[in-house]
Enzyme design. Structure first.
Site, short mmCIF file in Angstrom:
data_model
loop_
_atom_site.label_atom_id
_atom_site.label_comp_id
_atom_site.label_asym_id
_atom_site.label_seq_id
_atom_site.Cartn_x
_atom_site.Cartn_y
_atom_site.Cartn_z
N SER A 1 -3.58 5.74 5.09
CA SER A 1 -2.21 6.15 5.37
C SER A 1 -2.03 6.29 6.89
CB SER A 1 -1.89 7.45 4.62
OG SER A 1 -0.51 7.71 4.64
N HIS B 1 0.16 4.83 -3.65
CA HIS B 1 -0.45 5.17 -2.36
C HIS B 1 -1.88 5.68 -2.51
CE1 HIS B 1 -0.18 5.80 1.90
NE2 HIS B 1 -0.37 7.10 1.82
N ASP C 1 2.93 0.82 -3.93
CA ASP C 1 2.97 2.00 -3.08
C ASP C 1 4.42 2.38 -2.79
OD1 ASP C 1 2.70 3.94 -1.09
OD2 ASP C 1 0.96 2.96 -0.18
#
Length: 728
Positions: free
Chosen positions: A598, A705, A673
């Site tokens: 991320s 995600h 995601d």
């Protein structure tokens, strides 16, 4: 905490290496199977704690013979005193429960289906504690956020974007709102961006007397729609949802109060400006007085209002502004005292998050805590004893400890002296607390304690896991700090192989997240990811981590230093960290890598490109590659809008720096995601191709995600391990 590395005589280094090597002999090495297949390092804990109103018991959710059971625990002895809810007898294997105010009823949920990070829907039942009879809400249809009323005889919930009310005695259903519709209007529940960035999913609250319900309404009509394809059927399916990217239109949000007796709904006055955020609603001790927080689009002003729930008229109580941003997370501990005259709040207005006492008109009575450390969270206020309980970083930014202080700011006392990380669940009468305590070397220990900190009973010590750990050759996290070229002190840790030989040269893999307010360098027990790092150490790779500028635990200035230029200082600090490790006598400077997920994937991508002289390898999982693709609330808080600060968005985008790529790069993303869209990786791949750069990439179909589900986690970490063996 080690402040700096010191050069030891060669003989000492050799001797230390021999001792460590000898200690590691006969112990098992951590394998991928141990971590991800067998779950050997999964810790146990104590869940579903609910403090009972009589002050003599608490309840806890446990699994017995595969069925959910809520047991009652005697606070004086820590021993089980009976069963309150038996899933087998109820015929429901529930996953959560709650009691109403007088504990005559319980609300249980089953068949819960996650939607996004915090949202879900499921089947809810109300259980009469006296008779044991259960009542199914909404005829078993899936609903969200079912909540019992304070006056014990009603429940409210959200279904298909509308807010409902049911009277339990008669099962009479009232639909409070009727305009809810997918991708248009949401009542009583948060939209995607509020849920993700303001940490909220339920968006309604009962008044203290149970006669009113305050709720948020989101008009998403003008918010741009994002489209994700779901792969699997003969023809891929489109999943479209409202996602406001930086600079785009947000939902129009308003506050409303429904009066149960009149059946009327009153809109609350939040001002004439509509491009705002309304991230919090609270009820004061006055059942007709609502409180709410309003923030402007750039989030550099936070206003606290009090409103008349009947007329909708509101009054500004406190306004806080900043040249950068006002962090809601640091202003989110608002509690109104029962005297109806004062309230307690937190703010980092003096440079660190601290606790403040105010009159109802907003005037300051006093600042209760102060110092160059942060209050992590405020846990409660014992008004009778005039004491306040909180967790802070006073002992160290690497630790979290539990304190009590008088409301006059005097008599502060440490209740959890053990070094490490303490997470606290305090009883409602402030006579007991449950301490979830861990360090880097010891899994969580859960204890029941009295208010003075004296241990009454160990509820979970993970003894089986501790014994199992003793059979493995594990490296030890060593904490340190070092100064960067401009004199900034950064915290870090290094994890060496258990059989570390200081005369050898090792590759180093740095682990990074690095986002605003985050912390990786903490004296707390890690999860599966930490044990993957142990597996890499067992393969001869040193794992290290540095918390760069912009991260948390060290005050506002340190955290806000990256404002309007995300990625710039953070990357400089990670490069500085790599150079620092490269100078160590046991590090092979030609084999330093970095990985992250991320924000960490954004950082690892930038570090490999802008730091190509020190980094040779990087893995980026689900990375942001341009902040233009991320959501309004998070991105604009730190960068303003793209219209106001285009260079802040582009100057430190990995896409901008693809020509600088020299090392080994692995890019991974899930196509499903909903948070950091696959679009980020698609555009980075296109830029890399245009720059004629070779790299490796992998996508996980339909994974979100977290990139998990089924065999996914095992596959992911196996692939990353193989890549590091080949390239590092």
């Amino acid at each position: 905490m080690i402040k700096s590395w010191k050069v030891l005589p060669l003989a000492w280094i050799t001797m230390i290496g021999m001792i460590l090597s000898a200690q590691a002999q006969g112990l098992k090495k951590v394998t991928l199977e141990d971590v991800f297949k067998k779950g050997r390092f999964n810790q146990k804990s104590v869940y579903g704690i609910n403090w009972m109103k009589d002050g003599q018991y608490y309840s806890s959710l446990v699994q017995r013979s595969g069925t959910s059971t809520v047991v009652k625990i005697n606070l004086a002895t820590g021993e089980e005193a009976g069963v309150l809810l038996d899933g087998r007898a109820l015929g429901v294997n529930f996953s959560s429960y709650s009691f109403n105010a007088d504990e005559s009823k319980a609300l249980i949920a089953t068949d819960v289906e996650p939607i996004y990070r915090r949202s879900s829907k499921g089947v809810f039942y109300v259980v009469d504690m006296a008779s044991g009879q259960k009542q199914e809400l909404m005829n078993g249809e899936k609903i969200s956020y079912a909540t019992l009323s304070p006056d014990n005889d009603k429940a409210a919930f959200v279904k298909e974007n509308n807010l409902y009310l049911v009277e339990l005695a008669t099962n009479k259903l009232t639909q409070i709102t009727t305009d809810g519709a997918w991708n248009k209007v949401i009542n009583g529940a948060a939209d995607w961006v509020y849920e993700e960035e303001f940490s909220m999913a339920q968006a309604f609250k009962w008044s203290p007397d149970g006669k009113k319900i305050a709720f948020l309404r989101f008009d998403e009509t003008q918010v741009p729609e994002f489209n994700m394809q779901t792969w699997g059927p003969l023809y891929p399916q489109d999943y479209k949802f409202k996602y406001p990217k930086a600079g785009e239109k947000n939902a129009l949000v308003s506050i409303h109060v429904y009066d149960l007796s009149s059946g009327k709904t009153q809109k609350i006055d939040a001002g004439n400006e509509t491009d705002i955020y309304l991230p919090r609603i609270y009820w004061t001790k006055d059942a007709n007085q609502l409180a709410f927080i309003r923030m402007n689009r750039l989030q550099n002003q936070l206003d606290l209002f009090h409103a008349d729930a009947t007329t909708g008229e509101s009054k500004l109580i406190i306004s806080e502004t900043s040249k950068t941003y006002v962090d809601l997370d640091y202003n989110d501990d608002l509690q109104y005292l029962s005297d109806g005259k004062t309230f307690i709040r937190t703010s980092e207005q003096d440079g660190f998050k601290h606790i403040y006492h105010h009159n109802m008109d907003g005037s300051l009575i006093r600042q209760i805590t102060s110092g160059n450390w942060e209050v992590s969270s405020m846990l409660g206020i014992d008004e009778r004893a005039k004491k306040l309980y909180f967790i802070s970083t006073e002992a160290s930014p690497l630790e979290r400890n539990f304190y009590v202080i008088n409301l006059d700011g005097k008599g502060k006392k440490l209740l959890t002296p053990a070094k490490g990380t303490h997470t606290i669940n305090m009883s409602s009468d402030y006579k007991f607390f449950i301490d979830y305590y861990s360090t880097t070397e010891t899994p969580v220990k859960v204890t029941l304690n009295d208010a003075a900190g004296k241990e009454i009973k160990v509820l979970e010590d993970n003894q089986i896991l501790r014994e199992q750990l003793a059979g493995f050759a594990l490296g030890k996290k060593e904490f340190f700090s070092f100064p960067t070229v401009d004199g900034t002190e950064l915290n870090g840790y290094i994890l060496k192989p258990a059989d570390f030989d200081p005369t050898k040269k090792y590759p180093v893999l740095m682990y990074v997240y690095g986002g605003p307010g985050s912390q990786n360098v903490l004296n707390s027990w890690g999860g599966a990811r930490d044990f993957w790092h142990q597996q890499l150490a067992a393969e001869g790779i040193i794992v290290a981590c540095v918390d760069n500028r912009g991260t948390g635990g060290k005050g506002r200035d340190f955290k806000h230093s990256t404002y309007a230029n995300l990625g710039k200082l953070e990357t400089i600090d990670q490069i500085e960290g790599a150079k620092y490790f490269a100078k160590m006598p046991f590090v092979d400077a030609s084999r330093i890598g970095i990985w992250g997920w991320s924000y960490g994937g954004y950082m690892s991508s930038l570090a490999l490109m802008k730091g190509n002289e020190v980094f040779k390898t990087a893995i980026a999982v689900a990375p942001v590659t341009t902040w233009r693709y991320y959501d309004t609330i998070y991105t604009e808080r730190y960068l303003q809008t793209p219209q106001l600060n285009a260079s802040g968005y582009d100057d430190n985008s990995p896409i901008t720096h693809v020509n600088m790529l020299k090392g080994n790069f692995l890019l991974i993303h899930g196509t499903g995601d909903d948070n950091v869209h696959f679009q980020n990786s698609v555009d980075l791949v296109n830029a890399l191709i245009a720059a004629d750069k070779q790299f490796e990439t992998f996508y996980y179909p339909n994974r979100n995600h977290g990139i998990s589900g089924g065999n996914t986690t095992w596959h992911l970490y196996t692939m990353m391990t193989d890549f590091l063996k080949r390239k590092l």
